[in-house]
Design a protein around this motif. Structure first.
Motif, PDB file in Angstrom:
ATOM      1  N   VAL A   8       0.766  -1.391  -0.024  1.00  0.00           N
ATOM      2  CA  VAL A   8       0.041   0.245   0.221  1.00  0.00           C
ATOM      3  C   VAL A   8       0.531   2.028   0.028  1.00  0.00           C
ATOM      4  O   VAL A   8       0.847   2.143  -0.598  1.00  0.00           O
ATOM      5  N   GLU A   9       2.156   0.552   0.925  1.00  0.00           N
ATOM      6  CA  GLU A   9       2.797   2.258   1.040  1.00  0.00           C
ATOM      7  C   GLU A   9       3.878   2.701  -0.123  1.00  0.00           C
ATOM      8  O   GLU A   9       3.678   3.184  -0.822  1.00  0.00           O
ATOM      9  N   LYS A  10       3.407   1.047  -0.382  1.00  0.00           N
ATOM     10  CA  LYS A  10       4.319   1.308  -1.951  1.00  0.00           C
ATOM     11  C   LYS A  10       3.796   2.053  -3.075  1.00  0.00           C
ATOM     12  O   LYS A  10       4.445   3.375  -4.305  1.00  0.00           O
ATOM     13  N   LEU A  11       2.769   1.627  -3.531  1.00  0.00           N
ATOM     14  CA  LEU A  11       0.945   2.413  -4.441  1.00  0.00           C
ATOM     15  C   LEU A  11       0.955   3.927  -3.942  1.00  0.00           C
ATOM     16  O   LEU A  11       1.067   4.330  -5.010  1.00  0.00           O
ATOM     17  N   HIS A  15       2.169   7.929  -6.811  1.00  0.00           N
ATOM     18  CA  HIS A  15       1.039   8.123  -6.711  1.00  0.00           C
ATOM     19  C   HIS A  15      -0.060   7.087  -7.523  1.00  0.00           C
ATOM     20  O   HIS A  15      -0.409   7.998  -9.072  1.00  0.00           O
ATOM     21  N   LYS A  16       0.221   5.928  -7.043  1.00  0.00           N
ATOM     22  CA  LYS A  16      -1.200   5.082  -7.330  1.00  0.00           C
ATOM     23  C   LYS A  16      -2.100   5.135  -6.613  1.00  0.00           C
ATOM     24  O   LYS A  16      -2.666   3.699  -6.039  1.00  0.00           O
ATOM     25  N   GLU A  17      -2.661   5.877  -6.309  1.00  0.00           N
ATOM     26  CA  GLU A  17      -3.777   6.023  -4.972  1.00  0.00           C
ATOM     27  C   GLU A  17      -5.068   4.381  -5.402  1.00  0.00           C
ATOM     28  O   GLU A  17      -5.566   4.380  -4.300  1.00  0.00           O
ATOM     29  N   GLU A  18      -6.036   5.187  -6.302  1.00  0.00           N
ATOM     30  CA  GLU A  18      -6.567   4.370  -6.845  1.00  0.00           C
ATOM     31  C   GLU A  18      -6.331   2.921  -6.591  1.00  0.00           C
ATOM     32  O   GLU A  18      -7.306   2.320  -6.009  1.00  0.00           O
ATOM     33  N   GLU A  19      -5.236   2.515  -7.005  1.00  0.00           N
ATOM     34  CA  GLU A  19      -4.679   0.950  -6.322  1.00  0.00           C
ATOM     35  C   GLU A  19      -4.493   0.608  -4.829  1.00  0.00           C
ATOM     36  O   GLU A  19      -4.866  -0.561  -4.634  1.00  0.00           O
ATOM     37  N   LYS A  22      -8.168   0.273  -3.386  1.00  0.00           N
ATOM     38  CA  LYS A  22      -8.774  -0.957  -3.753  1.00  0.00           C
ATOM     39  C   LYS A  22      -7.828  -2.966  -3.097  1.00  0.00           C
ATOM     40  O   LYS A  22      -8.698  -3.155  -2.371  1.00  0.00           O
ATOM     41  N   LEU A  23      -6.900  -2.304  -2.539  1.00  0.00           N
ATOM     42  CA  LEU A  23      -6.141  -3.077  -2.145  1.00  0.00           C
ATOM     43  C   LEU A  23      -6.104  -3.121  -0.339  1.00  0.00           C
ATOM     44  O   LEU A  23      -7.078  -3.797   0.273  1.00  0.00           O
ATOM     45  N   LEU A  24      -6.648  -1.652   0.410  1.00  0.00           N
ATOM     46  CA  LEU A  24      -6.919  -1.307   1.316  1.00  0.00           C
ATOM     47  C   LEU A  24      -8.464  -1.478   1.370  1.00  0.00           C
ATOM     48  O   LEU A  24      -8.833  -2.390   2.636  1.00  0.00           O
ATOM     49  N   LEU A  28     -10.261  -4.427   4.060  1.00  0.00           N
ATOM     50  CA  LEU A  28     -10.742  -4.536   4.796  1.00  0.00           C
ATOM     51  C   LEU A  28     -11.905  -4.767   4.961  1.00  0.00           C
ATOM     52  O   LEU A  28     -12.659  -5.476   5.878  1.00  0.00           O
ATOM     53  N   LYS A  29     -12.170  -5.463   3.692  1.00  0.00           N
ATOM     54  CA  LYS A  29     -12.984  -6.734   3.879  1.00  0.00           C
ATOM     55  C   LYS A  29     -12.656  -8.016   4.628  1.00  0.00           C
ATOM     56  O   LYS A  29     -13.950  -8.208   5.492  1.00  0.00           O
ATOM     57  N   VAL A  30     -11.508  -7.949   4.138  1.00  0.00           N
ATOM     58  CA  VAL A  30     -11.518  -9.451   5.294  1.00  0.00           C
ATOM     59  C   VAL A  30     -10.755  -9.142   6.682  1.00  0.00           C
ATOM     60  O   VAL A  30     -11.523  -9.920   7.924  1.00  0.00           O
ATOM     61  N   ASN A  31     -11.362  -8.152   7.111  1.00  0.00           N
ATOM     62  CA  ASN A  31     -10.699  -7.419   8.391  1.00  0.00           C
ATOM     63  C   ASN A  31     -11.198  -5.775   8.806  1.00  0.00           C
ATOM     64  O   ASN A  31     -10.060  -5.521   8.814  1.00  0.00           O
ATOM     65  N   ALA A  32     -12.288  -5.791   9.178  1.00  0.00           N
ATOM     66  CA  ALA A  32     -12.892  -4.476   9.219  1.00  0.00           C
ATOM     67  C   ALA A  32     -12.262  -3.695  10.372  1.00  0.00           C
ATOM     68  O   ALA A  32     -12.508  -2.430  10.687  1.00  0.00           O
TER      69      ALA A  32
END
Length: 160
Positions: A8-11, A15-19, A22-24, A28-32
């Protein structure tokens, strides 16, 4: 930083905030209850209210998340942030009635504990500092007066 958040930090750094979003969201779906993921999601959100919501969500799962608290205070504060933070001095000022335990034994300790809990809730509120201090004094003195009258009643009952 946790290893699972490094991508996430790498993305974000690329400057790939949208990717990253999606990863975040997948995380959060797995662990809200992943408070760190909520903070990262807030960091890439432009809408102020949405960002506040994400930070409040992080605090819902971890009221001690300092980054979420500080970030929330920076963007305008929140009742959540205010409810969850009490300074050391707030604890000290809230706890002075506990001194009743030294002079008042179990009854004094119980009354001091109740006064501490009430004072702590006052310090967590959004009342002005002066009002908090005045209420703190009133609550503590009330506990001491109650202890005095209870001890008098017990002494009178034992004397008979």
């Amino acid at each position: 930083m946790r290893n699972d958040l490094k991508p996430v930090e790498k993305l974000i750094n690329e400057h790939k905030e949208e990717e990253a979003r999606k990863l975040l969201e997948q995380m959060l779906k797995v662990n809200a209850g992943d408070d760190e993921a909520w903070v990262w999601l807030a960091s890439i959100t432009r809408d102020r209210e949405e960002r506040k919501g994400y930070l409040e969500e992080a605090l819902r799962y971890n009221p001690n998340n300092q980054l979420a608290l500080k970030s929330l205070q920076k963007i305008g504060g929140s009742s959540v942030a205010q409810k969850n933070t009490v300074t050391t001095m707030g604890h000290v000022l809230s706890g002075w009635p506990l001194l009743l335990a030294l002079v008042g034994g179990a009854i004094g300790g119980a009354l001091g504990g109740v006064a501490y809990a009430i004072n702590l809730s006052i310090y967590k509120s959004s009342l002005p500092s002066v009002v908090k201090i005045v209420l703190n004094i009133i609550i503590g003195v009330t506990a001491a007066v109650l202890w005095f009258f209870i001890s008098l009643s017990i002494r009178q009952a034992l004397a008979q």
